[in-house]
Design a protein around this motif. Structure first.
Motif, mmCIF file in Angstrom:
data_model
loop_
_atom_site.group_PDB
_atom_site.id
_atom_site.type_symbol
_atom_site.label_atom_id
_atom_site.label_comp_id
_atom_site.label_asym_id
_atom_site.label_seq_id
_atom_site.Cartn_x
_atom_site.Cartn_y
_atom_site.Cartn_z
ATOM 1 N N GLU A 243 23.579 -10.611 -12.663
ATOM 2 C CA GLU A 243 22.208 -10.097 -12.578
ATOM 3 C C GLU A 243 22.003 -9.055 -11.477
ATOM 4 N N VAL A 244 23.079 -8.727 -10.765
ATOM 5 C CA VAL A 244 22.902 -7.790 -9.660
ATOM 6 C C VAL A 244 22.902 -6.339 -10.173
ATOM 7 N N ALA A 245 21.925 -5.560 -9.727
ATOM 8 C CA ALA A 245 21.880 -4.127 -10.042
ATOM 9 C C ALA A 245 22.561 -3.368 -8.906
ATOM 10 N N VAL B 76 15.072 -7.204 -7.358
ATOM 11 C CA VAL B 76 15.538 -6.849 -8.703
ATOM 12 C C VAL B 76 16.593 -7.843 -9.172
ATOM 13 N N ARG B 77 16.379 -8.386 -10.340
ATOM 14 C CA ARG B 77 17.397 -9.221 -11.004
ATOM 15 C C ARG B 77 17.518 -8.731 -12.433
ATOM 16 N N TRP B 78 18.704 -8.207 -12.754
ATOM 17 C CA TRP B 78 18.870 -7.545 -14.041
ATOM 18 C C TRP B 78 19.117 -8.574 -15.146
ATOM 19 N N ALA C 238 7.296 -22.010 -7.339
ATOM 20 C CA ALA C 238 7.801 -21.616 -6.015
ATOM 21 C C ALA C 238 8.916 -22.572 -5.617
ATOM 22 N N THR C 239 9.767 -22.114 -4.685
ATOM 23 C CA THR C 239 10.850 -22.980 -4.201
ATOM 24 C C THR C 239 10.942 -22.941 -2.684
ATOM 25 N N SER C 240 11.374 -24.061 -2.128
ATOM 26 C CA SER C 240 11.567 -24.180 -0.680
ATOM 27 C C SER C 240 12.893 -24.922 -0.482
ATOM 28 N N HIS C 241 13.855 -24.219 0.132
ATOM 29 C CA HIS C 241 15.218 -24.756 0.229
ATOM 30 C C HIS C 241 15.594 -25.153 1.652
ATOM 31 N N HIS C 242 16.350 -26.224 1.757
ATOM 32 C CA HIS C 242 17.023 -26.508 3.020
ATOM 33 C C HIS C 242 18.488 -26.087 2.881
ATOM 34 N N GLY D 65 27.222 -17.399 -9.425
ATOM 35 C CA GLY D 65 26.419 -17.583 -10.639
ATOM 36 C C GLY D 65 25.456 -16.439 -10.896
ATOM 37 N N PHE D 66 25.133 -15.701 -9.847
ATOM 38 C CA PHE D 66 24.121 -14.657 -9.976
ATOM 39 C C PHE D 66 24.715 -13.279 -10.244
ATOM 40 N N ALA D 67 26.017 -13.145 -10.035
ATOM 41 C CA ALA D 67 26.673 -11.827 -10.118
ATOM 42 C C ALA D 67 26.260 -11.003 -11.346
ATOM 43 N N PRO E 233 18.631 -8.703 -4.595
ATOM 44 C CA PRO E 233 18.137 -9.717 -5.514
ATOM 45 C C PRO E 233 17.449 -10.842 -4.730
ATOM 46 N N THR E 234 17.727 -10.920 -3.447
ATOM 47 C CA THR E 234 17.216 -11.873 -2.476
ATOM 48 C C THR E 234 17.914 -11.458 -1.191
ATOM 49 N N SER E 235 17.439 -11.863 -0.012
ATOM 50 C CA SER E 235 17.941 -11.198 1.198
ATOM 51 C C SER E 235 18.685 -12.088 2.186
ATOM 52 N N GLU E 236 19.138 -13.248 1.734
ATOM 53 C CA GLU E 236 19.874 -14.130 2.645
ATOM 54 C C GLU E 236 20.953 -13.369 3.407
ATOM 55 N N THR E 237 21.813 -12.656 2.663
ATOM 56 C CA THR E 237 23.003 -12.086 3.283
ATOM 57 C C THR E 237 22.665 -11.021 4.324
HETATM 58 C C1 86X Z 1 18.332 -17.716 -5.157
HETATM 59 C C2 86X Z 1 17.154 -18.336 -3.118
HETATM 60 C C3 86X Z 1 15.975 -18.176 -2.192
HETATM 61 C C4 86X Z 1 14.838 -16.708 -0.641
HETATM 62 C C5 86X Z 1 14.699 -18.504 -2.823
HETATM 63 O O1 86X Z 1 14.633 -19.134 -3.835
HETATM 64 C C6 86X Z 1 13.460 -18.172 -2.101
HETATM 65 C C7 86X Z 1 13.512 -16.952 -1.256
HETATM 66 N N1 86X Z 1 15.936 -16.903 -1.542
HETATM 67 C C8 86X Z 1 17.267 -17.315 -4.203
HETATM 68 N N2 86X Z 1 18.847 -16.584 -5.878
HETATM 69 C C9 86X Z 1 19.885 -15.885 -5.380
HETATM 70 O O2 86X Z 1 20.409 -16.200 -4.312
HETATM 71 C C10 86X Z 1 20.353 -14.784 -6.129
HETATM 72 C C11 86X Z 1 21.436 -14.046 -5.666
HETATM 73 C C12 86X Z 1 21.872 -12.971 -6.409
HETATM 74 CL CL1 86X Z 1 23.193 -12.075 -5.872
HETATM 75 C C13 86X Z 1 21.229 -12.639 -7.605
HETATM 76 F F1 86X Z 1 21.656 -11.576 -8.307
HETATM 77 C C14 86X Z 1 20.156 -13.370 -8.074
HETATM 78 C C15 86X Z 1 19.711 -14.452 -7.326
HETATM 79 N N3 86X Z 1 18.671 -15.204 -7.766
HETATM 80 C C16 86X Z 1 18.284 -16.245 -7.034
#
Ligand code: 86X
Length: 481
Positions: free
Chosen positions: A92-94, A143-145, A230-234, A88-90, A112-116
């Protein structure tokens, strides 16, 4: 050259988006740049961010979270490893595709976020139950484009945030943390920014796709649009599976750990500006204000010297008491001009000191949020200022709470729902919580969506407000940024 108007040329109630654009620039908070959606955080706003980060950083350290830094660039293959969450986010990726004149063999995403990138490393670091819990946070830009019209702080392409990523052996421990962090976010907003928020669980269609469930704090701004604060995910075990994170438990059996992620960003500052500002400019809660007090000596030729001297004396006394102060003794501006400037910039208190005040051993103290004027004996000034700052913090929060209380409705019918959204309110309503229904509601209301399912809302009864399915929860709806 025509000199730019000093103050705001539009009232907040007249045109709030124009007001917001003006206040941000004229109060020297932010500056636009040649890149749409990317702006400069000027010192007056960065100081607010520093106060927020100092508070939150100290709190998470108490919970055993450690700060680290992961790279800005994420290889494409890594980003796409957990396909569900990226899909869903693709858009928006720079991407970086070239180094100098040389095309890269693999595109690099600007994070865009650093999970991976984090979880790829976690897989190497976690071997046994002794390596858990692992609690990592980073304070970085992301960055989210986006292609929607950018709004400074609230919807920008680059912003600052913290992202916390934690790993636990036991699900229950991870789930406890989700709520502990959510409570911390509530405190950031309520105690620091004086903004009341509503805690809840994200609906299935609005949750982070990589999560088992998401929780959030939400608020309504005076523009009538809500903000996810703010968000907090499980995350459950989904990322552990796709990134190969596993550990040997006490019995020597291989197990999958449970993960969380959580974040809040500089968007919080946008909500604060929108909430508290007025026709004179920005109003900043004392706990995050870059400047608490401006002392303005009223200068006449014959008395200037002693008044300015006393002003500086008062200034240093206040500084020693932990109050931040600027003594504005510039003599090429009139007092009135200075008053306007500091009101525009949101200094909490103005202390005026003229020769007649000096004779009476007093000063005039004016509060930014209420305009209330007090004559205060000089030997009581420090105590008075400290008390006023505390009171101002409390009053600002109370007024914001009142705004929220006056701008929500409970809709029992679709008609009431539509009216609530049209009136720019937060709407509590019984809802079926299905994606189909969410889509219908969105199109029929020009964009209203479910913010969250508030934890403290009454249990839902009867039918969904929109369709014939049974209501599953009381949901909170609004249009949002
Ligand atoms: C979701 C999830 C999560 C750590 C948080 O909400 C808090 C801090 N991450 C973020 N999210 C994405 O995973 C994401 C991924 C890509 Cl590739 C993107 F382009 C935009 C995104 N926006 C939100």
């Amino acid at each position: 050259m025509v000199k730019e108007e000093q103050g705001l040329t539009v009232k907040k109630s007249q045109d709030i988006s124009e007001w917001y654009t003006q206040v941000i620039q004229k109060a020297e908070l932010a500056e636009y740049t040649g890149v749409s959606g990317c702006m400069i955080f000027r010192p007056r706003v960065f100081a607010i961010w520093e106060k927020l980060t100092a508070f939150f950083d100290a709190e998470i350290k108490k919970l055993g979270v450690k700060n680290a830094y992961f790279p800005l660039f994420i290889p494409e293959a890594l980003l796409k490893k957990e396909s569900e969450h990226v899909e869903g986010f693709a858009p928006e990726v720079a991407w970086v595709t070239q180094g100098g004149h040389t095309p890269l063999s693999e595109r690099l995403a600007v994070r865009p976020t650093s999970e991976t990138i984090m979880y790829d490393a976690f897989a190497k670091w976690i071997q046994s139950y002794r390596d858990l819990p692992l609690k990592i946070n980073q304070w970085v830009n992301v960055v989210r484009w986006e292609f929607k019209h950018p709004v400074p702080f609230l919807r920008s392409r680059e912003f600052l945030w913290q992202e916390g990523h934690t790993v636990f052996a036991k699900k229950a421990d991870a789930e406890t943390e989700v709520l502990n962090i959510l409570e911390l976010y509530k405190r950031v907003f309520e105690e620091m920014l004086a903004l009341p928020v509503i805690k809840g669980r994200k609906s299935e269609n609005e949750k982070f796709a990589g999560a088992d469930y998401s929780t959030s704090v939400e608020t309504l701004t005076p523009s009538g649009k809500a903000v996810q604060a703010a968000t907090s995910h499980h995350l459950g075990q989904r990322f552990a599976k796709s990134f190969g994170i596993s550990f040997l438990d006490e019995k020597g059996d291989k197990s999958l750990p449970f993960q969380n992620s959580w974040g809040f960003s500089t968007r919080s500052i946008g909500a604060m500006i929108l909430y508290h500002g007025d026709d004179k400019g920005v109003v900043i809660p004392p706990r995050v204000a870059p400047l608490h007090v401006v002392v303005v000596p009223i200068m006449f030729d014959d008395t200037k010297e002693k008044v300015v001297k006393k002003a500086h004396e008062l200034g240093s006394k206040l500084e020693k008491a932990g109050v931040s102060v600027f003594v504005d003794d510039r003599d090429h501006y009139t007092p009135g001009w200075k008053f306007n400037e500091w009101e525009l910039k949101g200094v909490c208190l103005r202390v005026e000191l003229g020769p007649r005040d000096l004779d009476k051993k007093q000063a005039v103290v004016v509060r930014r949020d209420t305009g209330k004027k007090d004559f205060v004996q000089l030997d009581e000034l420090v105590k008075f200022v400290q008390d006023q700052l505390e009171l101002m913090q409390k009053d600002m929060f109370k007024r914001a709470q009142q705004f929220l209380a006056e701008n929500n409705v409970h809709a029992k019918s679709w008609k009431e729902f539509e009216k609530g959204i049209k009136d720019k309110k937060l709407v509590y309503t019984p809802w079926c919580c299905t994606a189909d229904c969410a889509e219908h509601i969105k199109t029929q209301t020009e964009g209203a969506k479910c913010l969250n399912l508030p934890f403290d809302a009454p249990k839902a009864e009867g039918k969904c407000v929109k369709c014939d399915k049974p209501a599953v929860a009381t949901a909170l709806f609004a249009k949002s940024y």
